[in-house]
Scaffold this active site. Sequence first.
Site, PDB file in Angstrom:
ATOM      1  CE1 TYR A 141       6.138 -24.110 -58.687  1.00  0.00           C
ATOM      2  CE2 TYR A 141       7.956 -25.197 -59.826  1.00  0.00           C
ATOM      3  CZ  TYR A 141       7.322 -24.820 -58.642  1.00  0.00           C
ATOM      4  OH  TYR A 141       7.872 -25.151 -57.435  1.00  0.00           O
ATOM      5  NE  ARG A 151       5.904 -24.425 -46.127  1.00  0.00           N
ATOM      6  CZ  ARG A 151       5.381 -23.213 -46.024  1.00  0.00           C
ATOM      7  NH1 ARG A 151       5.868 -22.236 -46.755  1.00  0.00           N
ATOM      8  NH2 ARG A 151       4.366 -22.987 -45.227  1.00  0.00           N
ATOM      9  CD  GLU A 184      10.116 -19.272 -46.946  1.00  0.00           C
ATOM     10  OE1 GLU A 184       9.023 -18.725 -47.054  1.00  0.00           O
ATOM     11  OE2 GLU A 184      10.268 -20.397 -46.444  1.00  0.00           O
ATOM     12  NE  ARG A 203     -18.370   6.446 -73.715  1.00  0.00           N
ATOM     13  CZ  ARG A 203     -18.589   7.344 -72.773  1.00  0.00           C
ATOM     14  NH1 ARG A 203     -17.685   8.232 -72.499  1.00  0.00           N
ATOM     15  NH2 ARG A 203     -19.710   7.367 -72.097  1.00  0.00           N
ATOM     16  CE  LYS A 253     -18.170  14.678 -76.835  1.00  0.00           C
ATOM     17  NZ  LYS A 253     -19.036  13.618 -76.321  1.00  0.00           N
ATOM     18  CG  MET A 302     -12.300  18.100 -67.071  1.00  0.00           C
ATOM     19  SD  MET A 302     -11.057  17.839 -68.297  1.00  0.00           S
ATOM     20  CE  MET A 302     -11.559  16.308 -69.008  1.00  0.00           C
ATOM     21  N   GLY A 345       9.440 -18.103 -52.073  1.00  0.00           N
ATOM     22  CA  GLY A 345       8.388 -17.804 -51.090  1.00  0.00           C
ATOM     23  C   GLY A 345       8.338 -16.297 -50.936  1.00  0.00           C
ATOM     24  CB  THR A 346       7.150 -13.730 -53.265  1.00  0.00           C
ATOM     25  OG1 THR A 346       5.964 -14.462 -53.558  1.00  0.00           O
ATOM     26  CG2 THR A 346       8.177 -13.949 -54.343  1.00  0.00           C
ATOM     27  CG  ASN A 347       3.428 -15.005 -49.094  1.00  0.00           C
ATOM     28  OD1 ASN A 347       3.112 -14.301 -50.036  1.00  0.00           O
ATOM     29  ND2 ASN A 347       2.860 -16.182 -48.852  1.00  0.00           N
ATOM     30  CG  ASP A 348       8.175 -15.860 -44.802  1.00  0.00           C
ATOM     31  OD1 ASP A 348       7.927 -15.045 -43.905  1.00  0.00           O
ATOM     32  OD2 ASP A 348       7.731 -17.022 -44.823  1.00  0.00           O
ATOM     33  NE  ARG A 369     -20.982  17.750 -76.300  1.00  0.00           N
ATOM     34  CZ  ARG A 369     -22.185  17.474 -75.814  1.00  0.00           C
ATOM     35  NH1 ARG A 369     -22.312  16.949 -74.624  1.00  0.00           N
ATOM     36  NH2 ARG A 369     -23.254  17.705 -76.539  1.00  0.00           N
ATOM     37  NE  ARG A 397       1.388 -21.229 -46.882  1.00  0.00           N
ATOM     38  CZ  ARG A 397       0.889 -20.499 -47.888  1.00  0.00           C
ATOM     39  NH1 ARG A 397      -0.173 -20.895 -48.554  1.00  0.00           N
ATOM     40  NH2 ARG A 397       1.465 -19.367 -48.231  1.00  0.00           N
ATOM     41  CG  HIS A 444      -4.211 -17.605 -40.088  1.00  0.00           C
ATOM     42  ND1 HIS A 444      -5.550 -17.726 -39.802  1.00  0.00           N
ATOM     43  CD2 HIS A 444      -3.703 -18.856 -40.121  1.00  0.00           C
ATOM     44  CE1 HIS A 444      -5.836 -19.007 -39.638  1.00  0.00           C
ATOM     45  NE2 HIS A 444      -4.734 -19.724 -39.833  1.00  0.00           N
ATOM     46  N   GLY A 485     -17.917  13.312 -66.461  1.00  0.00           N
ATOM     47  CA  GLY A 485     -18.459  14.319 -65.550  1.00  0.00           C
ATOM     48  C   GLY A 485     -17.422  15.134 -64.793  1.00  0.00           C
ATOM     49  CB  CYS A 516       4.862 -21.510 -53.666  1.00  0.00           C
ATOM     50  SG  CYS A 516       6.124 -21.414 -52.392  1.00  0.00           S
ATOM     51  CB  SER A 532       9.444 -23.118 -54.408  1.00  0.00           C
ATOM     52  OG  SER A 532       8.178 -22.517 -54.490  1.00  0.00           O
TER      53      SER A 532
END
Length: 892
Positions: free
Chosen positions: A864, A630, A758, A352, A26, A107, A779-782, A96, A574, A468, A105, A844, A777
């Site tokens: 990729y 896969r 993975e 602003r 401000k 302070m 497999g960052t989930n596993d 202020r 998959r 899932h 809101g 992936c 590739s």
Amino acid sequence: MTKWVYGFGDGNAEGRADMKNLLGGKGANLAEMASLGIPVPAGFTITTELCTYFYENDQTYPADLKEQGAKALSDVEKIMGAKFGDSDNPLLVSVRSGARASMPGMMDTVLNLGLNDDTVKGLIAQSGDERFAYDSYRRFVQMYSDVVLGVEHHHFEEILQDHKDSKGYVLDTDMTADDWKLIVASFRTKVEQQLGRPFPMDPQEQLWGAIGAVFGSWMNQRAITYRKLNDIPAEWGTAVNVQAMVYGNMGEDSATGVCFSRDPSTGMNRFYGEFLINAQGEDVVAGIRTPQPLNLVEKETSHSELPSMEEEMPALYKELNGYRDRLEQHYRDMQDMEFTVQRGKLWMLQTRNGKRTAQAALTIAVEMCEDGLIDKEEAIRRMDPAMLDSLLHPMLDPSADRTVLAKGLPASPGAASGQVVFSADEAEKWAGAGKKVMLVRIETSPEDIGGMHVAQGILTTRGGMTSHAAVVARGMGTPCVSGTGEIKVDYASKSFSVGGTTVNEGDVITIDGASGEVMLGEVPTMQPELTGDFAKLMAWVDKIRTLTVRTNAETPTDAQTARKFGAEGIGLCRTEHMFFDPARIIHMREMIVAEDEETRRAALAKLLPYQRQDFSELFEIMAGLPVTIRLLDPPLHEFLPHSEADMADVASAAGTTVDKIKAASAQLQESNPMLGHRGCRLAITYPEICEMQARAIFEAACEVTKKGGAPVVPEVMVPLVGLFNEFDTLKKVIEGVAKTVMAEQGIELEYLIGTMIELPRAALRAGHIAEQAEFFSFGTNDLTQTAFGLSRDDAGNFLKIYIDKGIIEVDPFVSIDQDGVGELIKLAAERGKATRPDIKLGICGEHGGDPASVVFCHHAGLNYVSCSPYRVPIARLAAAQAVLGAGSYSTK
Ligand code: PEP
Ligand code: MG
């Protein structure tokens, strides 16, 4: 000497817009407006550094502050032509807060400061309005007592109400000057009773009391909580702005309003806002009076009967419109402004960068770029990739009322309403009867796929962002909220309960898959339109990014959707997801429970034509773009038949007895299915599975290549590899099949065989694995599941607590844990490249569509990212932002 105080007003300022860290948002913008010659009431800002000093020194001030403050105040007096504390011509001020980041809101604020029994006379003289002056005085006593002295609001409300009752008044507007005068006296008596000392009449004491209270409010509970929720560090501190008061309630030639330089909901380049004649700022927001439109266009679009500012105050409107243009040109962004007209003079109180919807952000960025106000890079930087989600999916009507029942994980974006059903079968039945359903499950499994498909949305109480339900819903583009632990589902009574509310089958609920909110009843949604601006922005994005963006897809619909969103190939198909169809899942189960190779081969032979057909369709849709298929990776527990009816179906398809199927299923039950007989382990045990799939892939590739078109170069991917020998063994099987099929078909194909990385062991042994693997590739989930030792299906329940307690910042299944899992990725990429410099690297796991993770992948040197179809545009934008140095790449 430290400079603690920065003055502004009358075309000059000591501060600038780029001094937000020191002056708060401000204060910095007020200084900037003053320097631009825009009329702002004169004032001064006490810096955030002083706030730090205040807290480091037992809430005391440095010795030189008072002197700097006195000098700044006397400058304000000169500019405004009034004197603080003067009984003839008093200067009144507002005090202020103003932090670096806006904390609306949170302070404290004090208005009309400087009033006492003497100065109120001066205010009467200045305004010629006794009632106004005493009304201002009582507002001041009330606000100051509440904010600075800690005398609670209700004491004053009670006094006022008693007075009105005794006079038979209904509204505040019934009060006369004498009434307000009496109220001031009663308020002050009350304060003295409560505190044992009188209300301060000395304006200097009032001023420093208010400044202390505003600095003090930085540490109030509300502000602390807000900072925590919005990642604002406590060290930033707040600045304090002391500014001359101007009044929009000094008669019919006064007014106050708020406005945006462009429409904040559509982004249209039109001046937009509201104002009220003879009113104070809070009256506009409080909703007591209906605000008037700013101009004729607004009046028409909002069908307002009320006269606009353009009509009522044409010269002032023109002046305001001029400031709108100047401020927008100056800040090169859409502005959110506040103004007041006091007796025919326009004052700007605030500007602003305005908050806006995703649609408005897009339209404004593209239009400003085309108008030469910003360049393409800046337009791209300004888009929040996560915001794109709401452009692609239906969203909740922001103006609609809602009753939020619970909050789960925002698993798949979009908003949807439907009648609650608790099983996939019911979902299909109800949908078949033309009803809109919301599938509510504790968790979902592949058997639920039919019901998931027809549901408007999916709600689960267990499972995280890679469960899932979450993965399948994202692929389908169906809104999903997962892991909503507060909700207790009771399948037996067909109801769920949460916080005292019970929702029965058939009741309507709404979910917002972008926020994770679950709401009672139907909340209206809006279908966003993909405008030409979207295509323009995405074309700029594509010129800049270096990462390729592929999609995770296994159905023709997914593949087509993804191409529409700009996918440049399939990074993960998959294959186990291709058996969800009831006609197929039977044969899949037959294969799983087969007792010997012959029975298994018989089941596989039934699956082959389906697979070949599916792959052909994908190759055709992708028209020469890379397609990674896969090999089967079914966590067995997800595919085993559970119900008697399912077992009977499998038994009859396999020509065996239900008991045998039961026994086989029981034998296949695992304690830790996610770490069990899945991934490549299945094909190592039963190579015939790998043979069938490889055959389907190569036959499909030959078929499509023969048709003309671009030659198909399939990429065959082996899942869950931990050992070089696992990969090497299966690679030989695949190569064998490839050779046979090519000989049978009389055609030579190019193809690649690679692996998922993975498991931590695979990452560590990447150098060795790359001797045979032509691509990796991630497999960052596993990989997240196994690096942390956290079950991806169960972690949703307690990770929320980890986040609340600040143990982790984000769910590692949502955004890559860059310091741990990310380290494994970087190490595997390096080791893989050292062995095979041209190895293709991709990701992936679900992280492929998370903006921060995409930025990470760019820096980790991947070729990729692959993500669900609806996240393809998000990944494209994030990939471009990575090049531009934006995004949230952590170097910790
Ligand atoms: C992964 O583990 O990241 C992956 C893409 O495979 P899935 O989610 O099918 O286990
Ligand atoms: Mg996996």
